[in-house]
Write a protein that holds these residues in place. Structure first.
Motif, short mmCIF file in Angstrom:
data_model
loop_
_atom_site.label_atom_id
_atom_site.label_comp_id
_atom_site.label_asym_id
_atom_site.label_seq_id
_atom_site.Cartn_x
_atom_site.Cartn_y
_atom_site.Cartn_z
N THR A 184 0.84 -1.19 0.00
CA THR A 184 0.00 0.00 0.00
C THR A 184 0.88 1.24 0.00
O THR A 184 2.04 1.19 0.42
N GLY A 185 0.32 2.32 -0.49
CA GLY A 185 1.02 3.60 -0.45
C GLY A 185 0.12 4.63 0.23
O GLY A 185 -1.11 4.56 0.12
N HIS A 186 0.74 5.56 0.91
CA HIS A 186 -0.02 6.60 1.61
C HIS A 186 0.32 7.95 1.00
O HIS A 186 1.47 8.38 1.05
N MET A 187 -0.68 8.60 0.44
CA MET A 187 -0.54 10.00 0.05
C MET A 187 -1.23 10.82 1.14
O MET A 187 -2.46 10.78 1.27
N LEU A 188 -0.44 11.50 1.94
CA LEU A 188 -0.92 12.11 3.18
C LEU A 188 -0.91 13.63 3.08
O LEU A 188 0.07 14.24 2.65
N TYR A 189 -2.03 14.23 3.48
CA TYR A 189 -2.09 15.67 3.70
C TYR A 189 -2.33 15.89 5.19
O TYR A 189 -3.28 15.36 5.77
#
Length: 204
Positions: A184-189
């Motif tokens: 999985t990948g996390h694109m975090l704001y």
């Protein structure tokens, strides 16, 4: 600040199980705890979740005045304050489907990793100060003696608010009855918002 370092759990069931859910990881929240487990989700699945974080905070302290000899020493009774009762909603959307030859399951998830904070009502604190230390009710008059400062003007609110939103693509492949792998990948704001202010002070 921000009512402490608290991160809401992802999924009510996983939160109730604590760390034990990492070994199970068989529902929509597995994307956060253990992506290798999502192969256990059968067919197409879409889940919408919503949590509500309601932090409550209180503090006790002493009130000091700039210019008073021995600044920081207690003056009168301790000053108490209670935070506002705010709601910090924690939404999430999780979509999974069969992956075909590349992976047994893949999905795309968008959820809230953190949304919490604390707010203090400046007007309530202001009224408390006036009631305790004013020589005339409702009037910001100084204490007796030189060097004291009176608080005048509008009372500011104080707030600290932390947010964190994640978009996560995820896939999993079952290699055997006892082994699966996930990615999985996390694109975090993430953001930290502070609202602070001060009273205008005049010296007497």
């Amino acid at each position: 600040l921000a009512s402490g370092l608290y991160v809401p759990t992802v999924g009510a069931r996983a939160g109730a199980m604590g760390g034990a859910f990492v070994g199970l990881a068989d529902d929509y929240s597995a994307v956060h705890y253990n992506p290798a487990g999502i192969y256990q989700i059968h067919g197409f699945q879409a889940t919408v979740s919503l949590q509500d974080a309601i932090p409550l905070a209180s503090r006790e302290g002493v009130l000091g005045f700039v210019g008073v000899p021995g600044y920081g020493q207690p003056i009168g009774d301790a000053l108490q304050a209670t935070s506002e009762v705010n709601h910090y909603f924690v939404p999430g959307v999780y979509v999974y489907m069969d992956g075909g030859a590349i992976a047994d399951k893949f999905g795309i998830c968008a959820y809230t990793l953190a949304n919490y904070g604390v707010e203090w009502d400046g007007d309530k604190l202001y009224d408390d100060i006036i009631d305790r230390y004013s020589t005339s009710p409702g009037t910001p008059a100084p204490l007796d003696g030189p060097g004291y400062r009176a608080i005048v003007g509008d009372a500011p609110d104080y707030e600290s608010h932390v947010t964190g939103y994640v978009i996560s693509p995820v896939l999993a492949k079952r290699l055997s009855d006892k082994l699966s792998i996930g990615l999985t990948g996390h694109m975090l704001y993430a953001s930290l918002d502070l609202r602070d202010g001060g009273w205008h002070e005049v010296t007497y």
